[in-house]
Write an enzyme that holds these catalytic residues in place. Structure first.
Site, PDB file in Angstrom:
ATOM      1  CG  ASP A   1      21.193  -9.818 -25.590  1.00 47.82           C
ATOM      2  OD1 ASP A   1      21.568 -11.038 -26.350  1.00 47.82           O
ATOM      3  OD2 ASP A   1      21.121  -8.899 -25.832  1.00 47.82           O
TER       4      ASP A   1
ATOM      5  CG  ASP B   1      21.317  -8.117 -31.770  1.00 51.45           C
ATOM      6  OD1 ASP B   1      21.889  -7.673 -32.423  1.00 51.45           O
ATOM      7  OD2 ASP B   1      21.587  -9.384 -31.744  1.00 51.45           O
TER       8      ASP B   1
ATOM      9  NE  ARG C   1      18.996 -17.155 -39.199  1.00 53.32           N
ATOM     10  CZ  ARG C   1      18.861 -18.211 -39.660  1.00 53.32           C
ATOM     11  NH1 ARG C   1      18.339 -17.871 -40.881  1.00 53.32           N
ATOM     12  NH2 ARG C   1      19.616 -19.218 -39.883  1.00 53.32           N
TER      13      ARG C   1
ATOM     14  CB  SER D   1      22.432 -13.189 -34.240  1.00 57.73           C
ATOM     15  OG  SER D   1      22.987 -12.305 -35.289  1.00 57.73           O
TER      16      SER D   1
ATOM     17  CG  ASP E   1      17.901  -5.955 -24.729  1.00 58.95           C
ATOM     18  OD1 ASP E   1      17.970  -6.803 -24.658  1.00 58.95           O
ATOM     19  OD2 ASP E   1      17.808  -5.261 -25.824  1.00 58.95           O
TER      20      ASP E   1
END
Length: 280
Positions: free
Chosen positions: A29, A31, A80, A155, A213
């Site tokens: 992942d 971010d 989003r 994202s 995370d």
């Protein structure tokens, strides 16, 4: 540990932990795992959501967005739109979905998502983002062991962030929010993003590890049948460790440098008990 520059970590001194010697590829992942950008996303979401709450909510539903708990619970790891919808629904603010081209505002779910994106873009114009040193070390060690690596993110900023932090070239494959939109891939906890990364790497999930995370991500990796699911706990108090384990993490580490040898702590990564994934 604070993030730092991507280069010059001397990763060639390290090997990789036995758990990673069982796999042919690792999907990361982006971010919060590769780069220190999760907090930036959380602040951007807070500004967008708090504006909506001030205009549209009352009573207890109007309490400000919590960039730690609310972020982890409703938006971390999601697209989003899905993140905006989940949080607004949690406060009883049923907004029309709107359209992807809606301008930033509070009138629709897409407008709130656009407001978040505008805040994030504003931050990026004025700051730099850096990679986590332990992750960079592990990436170099995996390359030496000829283990393929992919970066995944919901994202649309992921490729730019990876390039800005100087680590894009360490990945054989990058799957981001733009790819997800083009391919119409559902967001986490659906495993579609991870499965697409594994497909592009040419490795089946049963020979691929995932580092995540977010609980939506560990659950997605477990649903996808990946060989090893590594939770990354970045909070100072270890508040997310139990949740990561409940949602599919085979082990939880405070930093991916714990998967290096001999640099990792003597106790090694914290290993979860029997897998027990809670329903989404």
């Amino acid at each position: 540990m604070k993030p730092g520059p991507a280069a010059g970590h001397g990763a060639s001194r390290h090997g990789i932990a036995p758990v990673l010697r069982r796999v042919r590829a690792v999907v990361f992942d982006t971010d919060g795992v590769i780069i220190d950008s999760a907090g930036i996303h959380a602040v951007a979401w807070k500004r967008a959501f708090d504006a909506c709450l001030r205009e549209r909510a009352s009573g207890s539903a109007a309490r400000p967005f919590d960039p730690d708990d609310d972020y982890r619970t409703y938006v971390d790891g999601k697209s989003r739109f899905d993140g905006a919808l989940a949080f607004l629904d949690s406060r009883g603010l049923g907004r029309p979905q709107g359209e992807p081209g809606d301008p930033p505002g509070t009138g629709s779910v897409w407008a709130v998502a656009a407001a978040k994106d505008a805040k994030f873009d504003e931050w990026l114009r004025e700051h730099r983002v850096e990679a986590w040193p332990g992750t960079v070390q592990l990436l170099h060690a995996l390359r030496l062991e000829q283990v393929s690596c992919a970066a995944v993110s919901a994202s649309r900023h992921a490729r730019d962030l990876l390039s800005m932090s100087g680590v894009a070239e360490l990945f054989h494959v990058i799957v981001d929010g733009n790819d997800a939109a083009r391919l119409r891939l559902p967001g986490k906890p659906d495993p579609a993003l991870f499965l697409e990364a594994a497909r592009r790497l040419g490795t089946p999930p049963c020979a691929t590890a995932v580092a995540e995370d977010a609980v939506s991500g560990t659950e997605a990796a477990r649903r996808g049948g990946f060989a090893v699911v590594i939770g990354v706990e970045r909070s100072a108090r270890g508040a997310a460790t139990a949740r990561l384990e409940r949602h599919g993490a085979d082990m939880v580490v405070g930093d991916l440098s714990e998967l290096l040898t001999p640099a990792g702590p003597a106790a090694g990564p914290r290993t979860a008990g029997p897998r027990a994934v809670e329903p989404g």
